[in-house]
Scaffold this active site. Structure first.
Site, PDB file in Angstrom:
ATOM      1  N   GLU A 161     -52.167 -71.344  46.304  1.00  0.00           N
ATOM      2  CA  GLU A 161     -53.376 -70.584  45.891  1.00  0.00           C
ATOM      3  C   GLU A 161     -53.914 -71.094  44.407  1.00  0.00           C
ATOM      4  OE1 GLU A 161     -50.098 -69.547  47.264  1.00  0.00           O
ATOM      5  OE2 GLU A 161     -50.726 -67.275  47.723  1.00  0.00           O
ATOM      6  N   HIS A 165     -36.521 -62.303  52.972  1.00  0.00           N
ATOM      7  CA  HIS A 165     -36.761 -63.219  51.046  1.00  0.00           C
ATOM      8  C   HIS A 165     -35.675 -62.877  50.654  1.00  0.00           C
ATOM      9  CE1 HIS A 165     -41.132 -62.230  51.022  1.00  0.00           C
ATOM     10  NE2 HIS A 165     -40.884 -63.117  51.634  1.00  0.00           N
ATOM     11  N   GLU A 173     -49.489 -60.993  51.848  1.00  0.00           N
ATOM     12  CA  GLU A 173     -50.898 -61.189  51.469  1.00  0.00           C
ATOM     13  C   GLU A 173     -51.155 -62.531  51.318  1.00  0.00           C
ATOM     14  OE1 GLU A 173     -54.383 -59.305  48.935  1.00  0.00           O
ATOM     15  OE2 GLU A 173     -52.323 -58.322  49.582  1.00  0.00           O
ATOM     16  N   ASP A 209     -48.553 -67.743  49.507  1.00  0.00           N
ATOM     17  CA  ASP A 209     -47.381 -66.538  49.478  1.00  0.00           C
ATOM     18  C   ASP A 209     -46.466 -67.019  50.448  1.00  0.00           C
ATOM     19  OD1 ASP A 209     -47.523 -67.695  46.406  1.00  0.00           O
ATOM     20  OD2 ASP A 209     -48.050 -65.799  46.371  1.00  0.00           O
ATOM     21  N   TYR A 234     -39.423 -66.710  44.760  1.00  0.00           N
ATOM     22  CA  TYR A 234     -40.614 -66.038  45.193  1.00  0.00           C
ATOM     23  C   TYR A 234     -39.692 -64.445  44.589  1.00  0.00           C
ATOM     24  CZ  TYR A 234     -45.035 -63.704  46.747  1.00  0.00           C
ATOM     25  OH  TYR A 234     -46.144 -63.382  46.925  1.00  0.00           O
ATOM     26  N   ARG A 278     -41.886 -61.659  44.887  1.00  0.00           N
ATOM     27  CA  ARG A 278     -41.843 -59.784  45.071  1.00  0.00           C
ATOM     28  C   ARG A 278     -41.280 -59.751  46.657  1.00  0.00           C
ATOM     29  NH1 ARG A 278     -47.132 -62.261  43.876  1.00  0.00           N
ATOM     30  NH2 ARG A 278     -48.043 -60.214  42.137  1.00  0.00           N
ATOM     31  N   ASP A 331     -45.402 -64.447  52.043  1.00  0.00           N
ATOM     32  CA  ASP A 331     -45.597 -62.750  52.456  1.00  0.00           C
ATOM     33  C   ASP A 331     -47.061 -62.415  52.797  1.00  0.00           C
ATOM     34  OD1 ASP A 331     -47.875 -63.175  50.088  1.00  0.00           O
ATOM     35  OD2 ASP A 331     -45.952 -61.285  49.010  1.00  0.00           O
TER      36      ASP A 331
END
Length: 780
Positions: free
Chosen positions: A11, A361, A89, A85, A316, A318, A87
């Site tokens: 991203e 995670h 999203e 990423d 990461y 989140r 997750d």
């Protein structure tokens, strides 16, 4: 044509730059720069509800060139790795990239329209790869950007996770439907431009519930009695009465007995305790700690953490997990041994308590614990240090604390009085506090006295106070509450807070979140008519449904149908409600200044005001407190800004504003070409003066100003002199460091403006007036 290059798509350009360092010449690394497709703004075009809640995506404005480059590079690549990423999203972004550049051909065919009719709309904006065979598409995930993690991910690719994509899409569609329908109704019934949301509205409700408690609170008067004693060895000892009498007679009785009889130590208790370190950070606890220690808003914390992650400095950010990988532990142990000593290594295992914890995670930790300081700028360095300290401390030995309590009472009084006591603590062995010294707190060491020793009363002070309402939430407190009630998920906390602040539903008063009049009206409307949909239980249950979609246990279409069918019917049934232009009757003491009629409370863009009940026949109005709203007053002066710009007709006018009277141009805020000249009125300028000279330049005076986070005090010579302090100066100087003293609060005495001075927090020193625990007991 032989395809030699392998394309890696991420991203962020920063992330791409970091990954490039770990890959050879056979790889091209490019960034999508976030999302490449999204739902259109119009709800009617965005979602096909009768067709099964099928979303219709469009290319994000400005991403055409990015997609064109990715398409060109994909044609030449043998393999395209989607490294977004780890997750939901990130999974959704990876899928959108494949659809936007025509790569929907993974081995499991999850992106083929035939496999899932709900995804047919994904063909919108596709850029086919002509006659060239499509490259192999592989999804790779990693939780830290290190060379080992990147190569490990490349060695274990997978397909795009269909369930994660569905879960993200369900959340996006659900939020759009709720926001669009509720916001539309609020526009009609309250005021144009307002909004509501599936998760932001429950957060606003929580703030309003606390605000109503504050408003309903009735303060009680009480007295704090403090005795200053001298021990047999001549040292000073300050003890506070364990009872806070609620009436004057009781306070006088205690004072009379205290002054009329000898004193003796009745209790000396020393207890050794151990403090264990806290687990490594999750998203929520990181936002809370950064808010309380660094003063970072959650959105700022996540932005800075994102930069640290993209540079390969932290894992990461989140996550719900508090676990640390087995590969990272030896590095953490080595860092403890290097910086603090081998004897302080104490391996620990932490488990995630949250039942709704998402993907597996790790906790937020440094990628290399041996790197004690890192970051490209000051805020990155401060956040990295916070993460490093918490991670390393989590694997260290307990701290040993000695807690001391001393109690004393009079001898021979006819009626017993409460004990006078003092509590202290002292760190014996710091243990993990060496890595995280900011968690230490204040040491309060009491003098040595023996039980039964006689004390001499030197002075007995009495202070009249009033009980205080519950504390309003801070950003850290609200994040903690949202997590506790399972409202939202790690990736949403920052955006929830940002939304309610940006909408003007909440304003920050220092660190405190205070609902505005607009927030009050919107929340009350939603609680009255849509209480079920913004309740804790309903919101948390919906989050669990979305989690089950991600786990493949729940159907996308059925979940949305089960929610939206009754919801849409409820919204439609409220269309017949009268427009909420009046919030209630005003105080009968406030009558219309023009015609003398009764008044009602109404809501404007700047808050509540009183309007004549005969409006629009009568335009009489007052401020919310009943004060007269004076009309704009022409000053007969030309606007200096308009004159400088060559604009004609600009004259200075004195107006009534939210924070008092101010002077502006007659063309003020009239469209894009309007004049923005503003200054305080002479009346307000006089009010703002403190009469205290600036201690830095010795020339200007300190004046009150209003900034983004509320009022503050600075030099009148700004910007030449940039001295600033957060509270009103008293005019006195600190006895310890000579800095200016600031006005205190009901519970904190006047304090020093110098943050490094011991008088900055006098209430936390030995024998301080009131502790946090005592305030909590008093409120209960």
């Amino acid at each position: 044509m032989i395809k030699e290059k392998k394309l890696v798509i991420v991203e962020s350009p920063t992330k791409a730059k970091t990954i490039t360092k770990f890959l050879g010449s056979g790889f091209e690394v490019r960034a999508s720069v976030g999302h490449v497709r999204d739902l259109p703004k119009s709800n009617r075009q965005a979602i096909d509800i009768p067709g099964g809640f099928v979303p219709r995506y469009e290319v994000v404005e400005g991403k055409e060139l990015v997609l064109a480059e990715l398409t060109k590079l994909a044609k030449k690549a043998s393999v395209v790795y989607l490294a977004t990423d780890p997750d939901r999203e990130g999974e959704a972004i990876a899928w959108h990239i494949t659809q936007a550049i025509g790569l929907g051909n993974t081995k499991s065919e999850i992106l083929q329209p035939k496999a899932d009719p709900r995804l047919r709309s994904a063909s919108d904006g596709q850029a086919p790869l002509a006659e060239n065979p499509k490259p192999q598409i592989q999804r790779i995930v990693f939780h830290e950007i290190t060379e080992h993690a990147i190569h490990e991910a490349l060695a274990h690719p997978r397909d795009i996770d269909r369930n994660l994509v569905k879960a993200q899409e369900a959340r996006r569609v659900l939020d759009r439907l709720v926001g669009y329908d509720l916001s539309g109704l609020i526009w009609k019934k309250v005021r144009y431009g307002l909004s509501a949301g599936r998760v932001q509205s429950p957060a606003l409700r929580i703030l309003m519930e606390r605000e109503r408690e504050v408003r309903a609170f009735i303060p009680e008067t009480f007295w704090v009695l403090t005795g200053i004693f001298k021990t047999p060895k001549g040292t000073s000892l300050e003890l506070i009465c364990a009872e806070e009498p609620r009436d004057r007679a009781r306070a006088d009785a205690i004072i009379a007995a205290a002054n009329g009889h000898p004193w003796q130590v009745t209790l000396v208790k020393e207890t050794e305790a151990r403090r264990q370190p806290k687990p490594p950070f999750t998203t929520s606890t990181l936002q809370q700690a950064a808010s309380s220690r660094l003063g970072f808003a959650p959105s700022r914390t996540m932005g800075v953490a994102q930069k640290l992650y993209e540079q390969g400095l932290i894992t990461y950010m989140r996550t719900d997990s508090v676990t640390v990988s087995r590969e990272a532990l030896p590095v953490i142990f080595a860092a403890i041994e290097r910086f603090f000593g081998k004897e302080l290594v104490a391996p620990r295992t932490y488990q995630t308590k949250s039942k709704s914890a998402q993907e597996a995670h790790e906790a937020v930790r440094p990628t290399d614990a041996g790197r004690r300081h890192a970051g490209a700028n000051e805020e990155q360095r401060r956040l990295y240090n916070l993460i490093w300290s918490r991670t390393v401390a989590s694997q260290m030995a307990d701290a040993r604390i000695l807690r001391t309590k001393i109690g004393a009472n009079v001898i021979g009084a006819p009626e017993p009085i409460p004990d006078f006591t003092a509590n202290g603590s002292r760190v014996i062995e710091p243990g993990w506090l060496l890595a995280d010294p900011d968690a230490r707190g204040d040491d309060v060491e009491l003098p040595k006295v023996a039980e039964g020793a006689m004390l001499k009363l030197i002075d007995l002070r009495e202070e009249e106070k009033q009980t205080e309402p519950p504390d309003r939430y801070t950003e850290a407190g609200l994040v903690k509450e949202l997590e506790k009630r399972e409202i939202g998920r790690p990736s949403t906390y920052a955006s929830i807070l940002k939304t309610i602040l940006d909408r003007g539903y909440v304003e920050k008063d220092g660190k405190t979140l205070r609902p505005t009049d607009t927030g009050d009206v919107v929340s009350t409307f939603l609680e009255t008519h849509f209480g079920t949909y913004i309740s804790d239980s309903f919101t948390a249950e919906m989050e669990r449904d979305l989690d089950e979609i991600a786990e493949g246990k729940r159907d996308y279409r059925k979940t949305l149908e089960d929610f939206y069918t009754p919801f849409a019917a409820d919204v439609k049934s409220k269309e017949s409600l009268d427009k909420l232009t009046t919030l209630g009757e005003a105080d009968a003491a406030h009558i219309c200044p023009l015609c003398g009629s009764p008044m009602v409370v109404k809501l404007s863009r700047t808050g509540r005001f009183l309007s004549c009940k005969r409006f629009p026949d009568c335009a009489g109005a007052r401020k919310a407190d009943g004060g007269i709203i004076e009309p704009p007053k022409e000053l007969g002066e030309a606007c200096p800004e308009c004159a400088a710009a060559g604009r004609k007709g600009g004259m200075l006018v004195e107006r009534e504003g939210r924070f008092g009277r101010f002077v502006s141009c007659s063309n003020w805020k009239r469209g894009k070409n309007g004049c923005h000249y503003v200054r305080q009125s002479k009346e307000e300028e006089e009010k703002a003066k403190t009469g205290v000279k600036c201690p830095l330049c010795r020339d200007g005076d300190l004046v009150e100003r209003r900034g983004r986070f509320g009022p503050f005090f600075s030099c009148s010579n700004y910007p030449t002199c940039k001295f600033i302090m957060k509270s009103r100066p008293t005019g006195k100087t600190c006895e310890v460091c000579g800095s200016l003293m600031m006005v205190g609060t009901k519970t904190i005495p006047d304090r020093c403006s110098n943050r490094t001075c011991v008088n900055h927090n006098p209430h936390k020193q030995a024998g301080g007036k009131e502790t946090k625990d005592k305030r909590k007991r008093r409120r209960s």
